[in-house]
Design a protein around this motif. Sequence first.
Motif, PDB file in Angstrom:
ATOM      1  N   ILE A 787      46.387  31.850  70.200  1.00  0.00           N
ATOM      2  CA  ILE A 787      45.120  32.003  69.478  1.00  0.00           C
ATOM      3  C   ILE A 787      45.207  33.219  68.558  1.00  0.00           C
ATOM      4  N   ARG A 788      45.662  34.321  69.126  1.00  0.00           N
ATOM      5  CA  ARG A 788      45.785  35.562  68.346  1.00  0.00           C
ATOM      6  C   ARG A 788      46.695  35.369  67.149  1.00  0.00           C
ATOM      7  N   LEU A 789      47.794  34.651  67.392  1.00  0.00           N
ATOM      8  CA  LEU A 789      48.749  34.416  66.327  1.00  0.00           C
ATOM      9  C   LEU A 789      48.102  33.634  65.186  1.00  0.00           C
ATOM     10  N   LEU A 790      47.331  32.601  65.539  1.00  0.00           N
ATOM     11  CA  LEU A 790      46.706  31.798  64.493  1.00  0.00           C
ATOM     12  C   LEU A 790      45.632  32.597  63.755  1.00  0.00           C
ATOM     13  N   GLU A 791      44.903  33.436  64.472  1.00  0.00           N
ATOM     14  CA  GLU A 791      43.866  34.266  63.837  1.00  0.00           C
ATOM     15  C   GLU A 791      44.463  35.044  62.650  1.00  0.00           C
ATOM     16  N   LEU A 792      45.697  35.471  62.832  1.00  0.00           N
ATOM     17  CA  LEU A 792      46.332  36.305  61.812  1.00  0.00           C
ATOM     18  C   LEU A 792      47.162  35.487  60.827  1.00  0.00           C
ATOM     19  N   PHE A 793      47.754  34.391  61.326  1.00  0.00           N
ATOM     20  CA  PHE A 793      48.661  33.616  60.489  1.00  0.00           C
ATOM     21  C   PHE A 793      47.906  32.721  59.511  1.00  0.00           C
ATOM     22  N   ILE A 794      46.675  32.418  59.839  1.00  0.00           N
ATOM     23  CA  ILE A 794      45.889  31.439  59.093  1.00  0.00           C
ATOM     24  C   ILE A 794      45.666  31.836  57.626  1.00  0.00           C
ATOM     25  N   GLY A 795      45.829  33.110  57.332  1.00  0.00           N
ATOM     26  CA  GLY A 795      45.671  33.565  55.949  1.00  0.00           C
ATOM     27  C   GLY A 795      45.612  35.072  55.946  1.00  0.00           C
ATOM     28  N   PRO A 796      45.495  35.675  54.762  1.00  0.00           N
ATOM     29  CA  PRO A 796      45.371  37.136  54.713  1.00  0.00           C
ATOM     30  C   PRO A 796      44.160  37.573  55.543  1.00  0.00           C
ATOM     31  N   TRP A 797      44.291  38.644  56.270  1.00  0.00           N
ATOM     32  CA  TRP A 797      43.260  39.080  57.210  1.00  0.00           C
ATOM     33  C   TRP A 797      41.907  39.328  56.559  1.00  0.00           C
ATOM     34  N   ASN A 798      41.918  39.630  55.252  1.00  0.00           N
ATOM     35  CA  ASN A 798      40.638  39.957  54.598  1.00  0.00           C
ATOM     36  C   ASN A 798      40.067  38.762  53.841  1.00  0.00           C
ATOM     37  N   GLN A 799      40.637  37.583  54.085  1.00  0.00           N
ATOM     38  CA  GLN A 799      40.160  36.399  53.401  1.00  0.00           C
ATOM     39  C   GLN A 799      39.620  35.414  54.428  1.00  0.00           C
ATOM     40  N   SER A 800      38.602  34.668  54.053  1.00  0.00           N
ATOM     41  CA  SER A 800      38.049  33.678  54.970  1.00  0.00           C
ATOM     42  C   SER A 800      38.970  32.471  55.049  1.00  0.00           C
ATOM     43  N   ALA A 801      38.897  31.777  56.171  1.00  0.00           N
ATOM     44  CA  ALA A 801      39.694  30.562  56.328  1.00  0.00           C
ATOM     45  C   ALA A 801      39.032  29.682  57.378  1.00  0.00           C
ATOM     46  N   ALA A 802      39.234  28.388  57.240  1.00  0.00           N
ATOM     47  CA  ALA A 802      38.695  27.447  58.230  1.00  0.00           C
ATOM     48  C   ALA A 802      39.679  27.344  59.388  1.00  0.00           C
ATOM     49  N   TRP A 803      39.139  27.361  60.590  1.00  0.00           N
ATOM     50  CA  TRP A 803      39.988  27.249  61.781  1.00  0.00           C
ATOM     51  C   TRP A 803      40.686  25.885  61.773  1.00  0.00           C
ATOM     52  N   SER A 804      41.934  25.893  62.153  1.00  0.00           N
ATOM     53  CA  SER A 804      42.695  24.656  62.145  1.00  0.00           C
ATOM     54  C   SER A 804      43.183  24.344  63.555  1.00  0.00           C
ATOM     55  N   VAL A 805      42.707  23.233  64.077  1.00  0.00           N
ATOM     56  CA  VAL A 805      43.099  22.832  65.425  1.00  0.00           C
ATOM     57  C   VAL A 805      44.602  22.547  65.454  1.00  0.00           C
ATOM     58  N   GLU A 806      45.113  21.897  64.393  1.00  0.00           N
ATOM     59  CA  GLU A 806      46.537  21.588  64.323  1.00  0.00           C
ATOM     60  C   GLU A 806      47.356  22.859  64.174  1.00  0.00           C
TER      61      GLU A 806
END
Length: 1008
Positions: A787-806
């Motif tokens: 979970i932690r990894l995806l929180e950070l990997f999903i995009g730049p930390w200061n940008q919004s992103a939609a959570w991805s189940v995949e």
Amino acid sequence: MKRYNPKVIEPKWQAVWEKSKIYQATEDKTKPKRYVLEYFPYPSGAAMHVGHVRNYTIGDAIARYNRMRGDNVLYPMGWDAFGLPAENYAIKTGISPQEAVAKNVENFKQQLMQMGFSYDWSREINSTDPSYYKWTQWFFLLLHKRGLAYQEESLQWWCPFDKTVLANEQVEDGRCWRCGNLVEKKALKQWFFKITDYADRLADDLDNVNWSEAIKAMQRNWIGRSQGAEIDFSIYEKEKKECLVVHGVSGHKRENWFPWLKSTLGSKNWIVKVPNMPTPDHPKIEEWNKTLLGEFEEGAIIAGHSLGAPAALNLLQTANKKADGLILVAPVNPRQDWRHLKLKYPEVNWDAVRKFAEIKFDWEKINRLAGRITIYYSDNDKYISVSSIDFYKKHFPNATFKFLIGKGHFNESSGMTEFPEIIDNIEPKIKVFTTRPDTIYGATFLVLAPEHKILNKLSISKEVKDYIEQAERKSEIDRMETEREKTGVFTGVYAVNPANKEKIPIWVADYVLPGYGTGAIMAVPAHDERDWEFAKKFDLPIVQTFDQKDADPKQAYTGEGIVKNSGKYNGMTTSEMRENVVKDLAKRGQAKEKVNYKIRDWLISRQRYWGAPIPIIHCPKDGAVAVPDKDLPVVLPEIKSYEPSGDGHSPLANAPEFVNVKCPKCSAAAKRETDTMDGFACSSWYFLRFADPHNDKKAFDKTKVDFWLPVDDYIGGAEHAVMHLLYARFWTKVMYDEKLIDFDEPFTTLRNHGMILAPDGKKMSKSWNNTIEPDNLIKQGYGADSIRLLELFIGPWNQSAAWSVEGLGGTYRFLQRTWTLIQEFLDEAKSKKQKAKSIGHNAELETQIMRTVHKTIKKVSQDMQELGFNTSIAALMEYVNNLYKLKSKHNFTLASEAWKDALIALTQLLAPFAPHITEELWAELGQSGSVHVSNWPAWNEELVKEELITIAVQINGKVRAELLLPADVTEEEAIKAAKNDEKVAKNLAGKKVKKAIYVPGRLVSLVI
RNA sequence: GCCGGGAUGGCGGAAUUGGUAGACGCGCGGGACUCAAAAUCCCGUAUCCGCAAGGAUGUGAGAGUUCAAGUCUCUCUCCCGGCACCA
């Protein structure tokens, strides 16, 4: 092979960390300090969702990385637990906020714990703990002592649902920031913090902090500083201005404001008449009136003093001429009982005086003829006993009533310089604030806010009064909402433009706000869009005072240009004129430079139970008295009902044992303040308390705070942009001024993380039913690490992103691969059969492995320096992929030092993001201690360098070939090699190379 | 309207700050293993033409600077966030 099972290893290591206390911070001066902090959360009873968790994941990665880099890291956590949710819950369920908060804290803490964050829990604080809010109260008293906390009755935002007042910052779109209900205005006596005193510093010091432009802009905008000028416009009077002064029974000799009035108005070309009454000490009404009638001309202002007041009224109704104004000073009520005055002034002929009582006044007629009416009372009891406020209020419902405080009357020794208010009423001025004094020649009318006080002094028609009344009735929200077609009315009164002396109409319109500037504007329709709109609608003159390049003639020119139509200023630039005209007007006392702010003082009292009590005692004799330090904290008592009354008192008002106390000064019976403080008071200093959380002698020890503070990394969302962040900066500056601390900005670097949206792209919320909770994901077996990894990997930390189940499957798979890679090594190392063969026999392969390792160390280290979490993780994924490739390409024994080193480095580089799996693998690899306090690996630059590099060859900007060349190739060699390349040669085909450029290590560019 | 930030494959996003656009992940396609499925592993994946070699196009639109532009300059469009009759 052991399976990767986060459900087992994560709780295991969490327990180990708690026991070993590896995250506890001490004031170790040998290492550079680093204070990492997230906004301290409100401990809600609900489950956290992955959006909340991102905040802490970012902070934890920063804390862990810097800890491994050798910094002395302070990374604490605490609870901001005052506020309405707990209280509303108490009202609903009867469970006390104290109890509910304790439960919520436990719930919240457990959720943070299971994510494996590296907080120093020994420093945990709770804002609702009396040992904490004792110091919040202490700071309140500090502000009080410094004159920065004051009480004032005023119209305030009131939330009818939460039944409390709100600060300006807490009203959003006319709605309560907490419950979303429409707010109202209510007149209440409230406590304020004088944040306006710090407006300049709060705006200026934003230059010294490392915050995003967005947040800085929001704060600057909120403070809303604008540089301009305040300019006086006088009310237009007709050519010959006259003031008729009617003195009282004791005669003009003693009432020495007559000569003063005469000389003051006289110097302004007024005609001031002070007729000498035939027999001042023996008044005969007929004679008085005869004299006065002879002096009175229509349109004059009549000023009557004492017994002169009824004489003036009599004059008006018998003359039957209109006056321009009626001013009564300490007026006598002719109907009143004179007996006690007889004793004081035996020389007066009281029988004669009583004749005034026999006059029949036609009040309607007098009101009609009087113009604007102002009545002054003296606080001198001699006069109060003579004059009757009620009497005059009854007969002059529209008059302005004022007290003249203490000065002037019968002050025969000092020269007469008093009563400037009287002059203001005779010759009223309207102050306007403008940022464009350079357009003053284009000011073709004035506009007043409907609430403007001068409107009481002007004689205005019923139509105007109706407009004012209707505008005031309209709530502020209505005035802010919708398309806002401009409305307004002409007052019938004119002003004089001080620049060109032109007579300009005065309008009232609700597009002018009462709370900003002076509540009045000079309207320059040619150069202001709002004034333009207004002028167009009501057909008012538009005079341009400068030309602007490329301007649209159908719009106001709001830029800069060359001045015209402005007398001696013609030909200047607008900015030149701006300076000059204010200076010129200032010489005549008609203008001054002025800075205005949008920010208002911070309203901090709340009529609710669940907050820190305001440490004040109200004594009938001594007023608002501070609770002495030794009596702090003022503890919030347990009460039966938490329901606020809605009448402006908190539920504490119903607790007599709390309310009734003795005055600390005089010991008289007194009452405690029952309002509590805004929760933002507690969060305005908590970051200081973390440096010294258990101190019971002081809020904090200065050396400790100076050691840790300011906060190096403050992490949170943008929702606090103007509230918490502004308040905390304000408190910090006050403490700096009080020399409690050595810094005046609390947060050096502010890091605003982006939001995590739901997979559907909407904001995650219970009402949408689209929240994703780590709690569930952990139960499903993904584990905190993925979970932690995806929180950070999903995009730049200061940008919004939609959570991805995949995506979560992706990070889980990556951890799985990492796990397997290391397990394979461990399995092979354990089997003794393979031991004979060593990788050491293949030096080239070993170097290849080390190159991969060191390149990754460098890439991750550099990315982490810039908080490039997503690219760091990408590099680690690539690294694991490369190790797999090496393994499958070359058939070698894994049980070797080089391979083991590669794996050890992997656990360390991954540790800040996935603390549990790395700790487990670190231990399995036989490393001692915790990976989280191990030294971050260093890279060897020699090993990072490639021996062969790929050079691209461009012909006229297009890539035509790639060359593999030694890393130390010279420019000449590279260009030569490029030209000799088969493909390149084909493209060149006999054409001449005009220019050849070599970019070292990257490319050769040929121009033909 | 003003302020701030953006726009790159089917999607989230990379790009050493002017130097080979699309790293990494998801998704998708194909294959291996399996009776089968899941899991796992391997290969491919910007678009168009082509069997291929190769070529052309391509970072919201348009212009410009440059040997070279996702990156710099100008103009415009759209999206997100904040403020909003603040004189």
